[in-house]
Write a protein that holds these residues in place. Structure first.
Motif, PDB file in Angstrom:
ATOM      1  N   SER A  74       0.859  -1.186   0.000  1.00  0.00           N
ATOM      2  CA  SER A  74       0.000   0.000   0.000  1.00  0.00           C
ATOM      3  C   SER A  74       0.889   1.228   0.000  1.00  0.00           C
ATOM      4  O   SER A  74       2.030   1.188   0.476  1.00  0.00           O
ATOM      5  CB  SER A  74      -0.945   0.014   1.210  1.00  0.00           C
ATOM      6  N   ALA A  76       1.768   4.856   1.378  1.00  0.00           N
ATOM      7  CA  ALA A  76       1.527   5.457   2.689  1.00  0.00           C
ATOM      8  C   ALA A  76       2.622   6.441   3.050  1.00  0.00           C
ATOM      9  O   ALA A  76       3.786   6.270   2.695  1.00  0.00           O
ATOM     10  CB  ALA A  76       1.448   4.369   3.768  1.00  0.00           C
ATOM     11  N   THR A  92       5.759   9.502  -1.787  1.00  0.00           N
ATOM     12  CA  THR A  92       5.038   8.711  -0.800  1.00  0.00           C
ATOM     13  C   THR A  92       5.766   7.384  -0.673  1.00  0.00           C
ATOM     14  O   THR A  92       6.410   6.927  -1.620  1.00  0.00           O
ATOM     15  CB  THR A  92       3.555   8.514  -1.171  1.00  0.00           C
ATOM     16  N   GLU A  95       4.026   0.475   2.327  1.00  0.00           N
ATOM     17  CA  GLU A  95       3.893  -0.422   3.466  1.00  0.00           C
ATOM     18  C   GLU A  95       3.471  -1.775   2.942  1.00  0.00           C
ATOM     19  O   GLU A  95       3.026  -1.903   1.799  1.00  0.00           O
ATOM     20  CB  GLU A  95       2.853   0.116   4.460  1.00  0.00           C
ATOM     21  N   SER A 151      -2.599   7.165   4.152  1.00  0.00           N
ATOM     22  CA  SER A 151      -2.496   5.705   4.175  1.00  0.00           C
ATOM     23  C   SER A 151      -3.466   5.149   3.142  1.00  0.00           C
ATOM     24  O   SER A 151      -4.687   5.257   3.312  1.00  0.00           O
ATOM     25  CB  SER A 151      -2.820   5.170   5.571  1.00  0.00           C
TER      26      SER A 151
END
Length: 196
Positions: A74, A76, A92, A95, A151
């Protein structure tokens, strides 16, 4: 041709990121925001690859992909290179299965180098997705702090791409590169590499 190997986040993950950035972009008009169509996670930058090296490179990358399982990732958080207070790139992070991602990046880099297409100055892999660039060192600390809570929704990375960088007019002038997938391979191992 100028190539790199990467993962492409799926459209829903990109759409979510576009929406999350909407409130921040107007406050930073001096940044060159990258086109979401070009967003990617670089596994290995190859640079200029001579045509004769392509067949072996493709074979080695196919083999590498076959030894790695799909992974859940992802997007995050926020960061900047080389640092938030003297940034050239706003990004960015990722995760999820970061050990699997780092293992894949190492494997891809080693195979590319063996094929005569990799970079000898192998840098430590830092999983990220670049969002904007600065023409000069810029203090992006407020932006990094403001976007830090982001997130995104998890997605499965199941395909590795060999991507060509195309620059307008054949030069690396000020124009943003356009990226074109020239080959792709599914990650087909049933279990993560190194596990039985």
């Amino acid at each position: 041709m100028r190539l790199f190997v990467g993962l492409l986040p799926p459209p829903p993950a990109c759409d979510e990121l576009v929406l999350a950035l909407e409130a921040h972009r107007p406050r930073w008009p001096g940044l060159r925001w990258l086109d979401p169509a070009n967003w990617h996670v670089t596994l290995s930058f190859l640079g200029e690859v001579p045509d004769p090296a392509l067949p072996e490179l493709r074979a080695r990358l196919a083999d590498a992909a076959a030894h790695h399982a799909p992974m859940t990732l992802s997007l995050a958080g926020a960061g900047a290179f080389p640092s938030a207070d003297r940034a050239r790139v706003f990004l960015t992070g990722l995760e999820g299965d970061l050990p699997g991602l780092a293992d894949l990046a190492d494997h891809v880099g080693a195979e590319a180098l063996a094929a005569g297409a990799g970079q000898t100055d192998h840098r430590r892999f830092i999983p990220h997705l670049s969002l904007a660039r600065c023409r000069a060192d810029t203090d992006l600390s407020p932006l990094v702090e403001a976007f830090g809570p982001f997130s995104g929704t998890a997605w499965e990375a199941g395909t590795m791409h060999l991507i060509r960088s195309n620059f307008g007019g054949g030069t690396r002038g000020g124009a943003e590169a356009r990226y074109e997938t020239v080959d792709e391979w599914p990650l087909t191992a049933r279990t993560p590499r190194g596990q039985s």
